[in-house]
Design an enzyme around this catalytic site. Structure first.
Site, PDB file in Angstrom:
ATOM      1  NE  ARG A  94      -2.069   1.007   3.738  1.00  0.00           N
ATOM      2  CZ  ARG A  94      -2.524   0.541   4.901  1.00  0.00           C
ATOM      3  NH1 ARG A  94      -3.712  -0.027   4.935  1.00  0.00           N
ATOM      4  NH2 ARG A  94      -1.789   0.622   5.985  1.00  0.00           N
ATOM      5  CB  THR A  98      -1.988   7.298  -3.114  1.00  0.00           C
ATOM      6  OG1 THR A  98      -1.421   5.978  -3.285  1.00  0.00           O
ATOM      7  CG2 THR A  98      -1.091   8.328  -3.783  1.00  0.00           C
ATOM      8  CG  ASP A 192       3.729  -2.632   9.440  1.00  0.00           C
ATOM      9  OD1 ASP A 192       3.820  -3.830   9.100  1.00  0.00           O
ATOM     10  OD2 ASP A 192       3.972  -1.685   8.669  1.00  0.00           O
ATOM     11  CG  ASP A 195       7.496  -3.076  10.021  1.00  0.00           C
ATOM     12  OD1 ASP A 195       8.179  -3.583   9.099  1.00  0.00           O
ATOM     13  OD2 ASP A 195       7.172  -1.883  10.046  1.00  0.00           O
TER      14      ASP A 195
END
Length: 202
Positions: A94, A98, A192, A195
């Site tokens: 992603r 944007t 995340d 991660d």
């Protein structure tokens, strides 16, 4: 709060799964523990995947890089040993500005005739952009049915992804959080997940 989800979404209600999710929400656990939890949660989710394959059919397993890798063993362990499978990987990230999906890895071959359906592995559906892109790719590949397996999602993400191909896609999700923040992260979410899985949080 009553959730309104698309008709092609199965929201699994499982106390054991919810207990594991509570553990995963803790940001203090080590990557090895994150991977262990994701594998165990995938095992629970896999019980809600109902495949109807013919004897001459091969199931495509689509792993979304990179976080889908952590779901692979848990899902494969749930399959009948005599079920033929073919494993493919799709890389989509992603864009942080944007929030749109960007495809960076796709080595899908000309679709073999014996592959008619697929199970997609990706732990999170936040805005739904990545999931929608994957479903669109697999529809164009010529599949008849896809099942998207995800641990945590949002109503908006499921509406976005579920609307791409409602007659040919099913979503099996373990839990649903209410919203995403301005960066596209699920809230309260689990952070995340990529991660956290691979120890790249610094």
């Amino acid at each position: 709060m009553t959730l309104t989800l698309p008709n092609n979404v199965h929201h699994q209600h499982n106390e054991s799964f919810n207990h594991l999710l509570t553990s995963l929400r803790s940001r203090n656990i080590k990557p090895a523990d994150v991977r262990s939890l994701v594998r165990e949660m995938t095992t629970f989710l896999s019980k809600s995947v109902h495949l109807h394959t013919t004897p001459d059919e091969t199931l495509a397993v689509i792993v979304i890089l990179r976080s889908g890798l952590a779901m692979f063993d848990g899902f494969m362990d749930s399959l009948p040993q005599n079920l033929p499978t073919a494993v493919y990987h799709l890389g989509i990230f992603r864009d942080p500005t944007t929030l749109q999906p960007v495809e960076y890895y796709n080595k899908l071959p000309l679709k073999p005739a014996q592959i008619k359906q697929a199970v997609i592995l990706d732990p999170l559906i936040a805005t739904g952009g990545t999931a929608a892109a994957v479903v669109g790719i697999l529809k164009d590949w010529g599949l008849e049915q896809v099942t998207f397996l995800s641990m945590l999602s949002t109503p908006a993400g499921l509406s976005h992804a579920g609307g791409v191909w409602p007659e040919g896609s099913q979503f099996v999700v373990g839990s649903v959080d209410s919203q995403v923040d301005e960066k596209g992260y699920i809230q309260p979410g689990v952070g995340d997940i990529g991660d956290r899985l691979f120890g790249t949080v610094f």
